[in-house]
Design a protein around this motif. Sequence first.
Motif, short mmCIF file in Angstrom:
data_model
loop_
_atom_site.label_atom_id
_atom_site.label_comp_id
_atom_site.label_asym_id
_atom_site.label_seq_id
_atom_site.Cartn_x
_atom_site.Cartn_y
_atom_site.Cartn_z
N ARG A 1 0.74 -1.17 0.04
CA ARG A 1 -0.16 -0.24 0.11
C ARG A 1 0.85 1.32 0.07
O ARG A 1 0.50 2.24 -0.72
CB ARG A 1 -0.76 -0.10 1.13
N ASP A 2 1.87 1.24 0.82
CA ASP A 2 2.61 2.43 0.94
C ASP A 2 3.61 2.61 -0.18
O ASP A 2 3.59 3.89 -0.99
CB ASP A 2 3.88 2.27 2.02
N GLU A 3 3.97 1.76 -1.02
CA GLU A 3 4.58 1.95 -2.25
C GLU A 3 3.67 2.38 -3.26
O GLU A 3 3.96 3.09 -4.13
CB GLU A 3 4.97 0.55 -2.96
N ALA A 4 2.37 1.59 -3.19
CA ALA A 4 1.37 2.53 -4.56
C ALA A 4 1.21 4.01 -3.99
O ALA A 4 1.10 4.61 -5.15
CB ALA A 4 0.17 1.72 -4.05
N ARG A 5 0.94 4.22 -2.95
CA ARG A 5 0.87 5.83 -2.39
C ARG A 5 2.03 6.27 -3.19
O ARG A 5 2.01 7.57 -3.48
CB ARG A 5 0.56 6.01 -1.30
N ARG A 6 3.21 5.91 -2.89
CA ARG A 6 4.37 6.75 -3.25
C ARG A 6 4.68 7.06 -4.54
O ARG A 6 5.02 7.73 -5.02
CB ARG A 6 5.79 5.90 -2.60
N ALA A 7 4.12 5.80 -5.21
CA ALA A 7 4.21 5.93 -6.91
C ALA A 7 3.29 6.98 -7.25
O ALA A 7 3.58 7.77 -8.12
CB ALA A 7 3.88 4.46 -7.34
N LEU A 8 2.05 7.08 -6.72
CA LEU A 8 0.84 7.79 -7.12
C LEU A 8 1.49 9.35 -6.88
O LEU A 8 1.73 10.23 -7.65
CB LEU A 8 -0.19 7.64 -6.49
N ALA A 9 2.31 9.56 -5.78
CA ALA A 9 2.78 10.83 -5.32
C ALA A 9 3.90 11.03 -6.11
O ALA A 9 4.13 12.24 -6.62
CB ALA A 9 3.16 10.89 -3.93
N ASP A 10 4.79 10.15 -6.80
CA ASP A 10 5.83 10.38 -7.73
C ASP A 10 5.21 10.60 -9.00
O ASP A 10 6.15 10.89 -9.84
CB ASP A 10 6.77 9.41 -7.60
N GLY A 11 3.97 10.57 -9.31
CA GLY A 11 3.59 10.98 -10.70
C GLY A 11 3.15 9.91 -11.60
O GLY A 11 2.78 10.08 -12.76
N VAL A 12 3.18 8.49 -11.03
CA VAL A 12 2.89 7.63 -11.79
C VAL A 12 1.19 7.59 -11.83
O VAL A 12 0.48 7.88 -10.92
CB VAL A 12 2.98 6.18 -11.39
N LYS A 13 0.81 7.62 -13.22
CA LYS A 13 -0.66 7.52 -13.34
C LYS A 13 -1.72 6.36 -12.80
O LYS A 13 -1.26 5.06 -12.69
CB LYS A 13 -1.00 7.55 -14.91
N PRO A 14 -2.84 6.87 -12.16
CA PRO A 14 -3.48 5.62 -11.62
C PRO A 14 -4.41 5.05 -12.94
O PRO A 14 -4.77 6.04 -13.62
CB PRO A 14 -4.54 6.47 -10.64
N CYS A 15 -4.64 3.84 -12.72
CA CYS A 15 -5.47 3.12 -13.64
C CYS A 15 -6.81 3.91 -13.79
O CYS A 15 -7.69 4.10 -12.93
CB CYS A 15 -5.40 1.85 -13.59
N PRO A 16 -7.14 4.32 -14.99
CA PRO A 16 -8.62 4.84 -15.26
C PRO A 16 -9.70 3.87 -14.89
O PRO A 16 -10.90 4.37 -14.64
CB PRO A 16 -8.46 5.53 -16.46
N GLN A 17 -9.41 2.77 -15.09
CA GLN A 17 -10.62 1.65 -14.82
C GLN A 17 -10.69 1.19 -13.43
O GLN A 17 -12.05 1.25 -13.08
CB GLN A 17 -10.33 0.47 -15.83
N CYS A 18 -9.53 1.00 -12.71
CA CYS A 18 -9.78 0.69 -11.34
C CYS A 18 -9.64 1.55 -10.37
O CYS A 18 -10.12 1.51 -8.88
CB CYS A 18 -8.78 -0.66 -11.06
N ARG A 19 -9.38 2.80 -10.51
CA ARG A 19 -9.17 3.94 -9.71
C ARG A 19 -8.46 3.67 -8.47
O ARG A 19 -8.98 3.96 -7.40
CB ARG A 19 -10.61 4.71 -9.50
N PRO A 20 -7.33 3.30 -8.36
CA PRO A 20 -6.55 3.08 -6.99
C PRO A 20 -6.30 4.33 -6.37
O PRO A 20 -6.40 4.47 -5.08
CB PRO A 20 -5.00 2.40 -7.58
N ASP A 21 -6.43 5.61 -7.03
CA ASP A 21 -6.01 6.80 -6.25
C ASP A 21 -7.26 7.20 -5.32
O ASP A 21 -6.91 7.37 -4.02
CB ASP A 21 -5.78 7.87 -7.16
#
Length: 115
Positions: free
Chosen positions: A88-108
Amino acid sequence: MNDEPPSRLDLLRFARRVVIQQAKSAVAQIDRWIALEERREAERRRGLEARPPTPEWLLERGLSGRDAVYVHVGDCWNAGKRSKGMERDEARRALADGVKPCPQCRPDSMLGFFD
């Protein structure tokens, strides 16, 4: 030797023996098919039980294998083959670093991450 043709009763008894033999053979074949299918089903169940759990979050990489493309929820139908599980923390970090969230599953939105 007996030159008389077999009686109807003799022919019916012969036919009965033939049918019994064929039925035994058919039942034996069906039993083999059942045993084979039981083995296949047991192997399928063992395979499902041995599968590692689905990761909660995925990071999908591009063709080069270096660039992160999307963050996905772990069971997203749109996650590519180049996806790798992450915490979970890695996913939050990736989003914070500018990796796009998938538009279908909306992890953000599931991570409570808003721009």
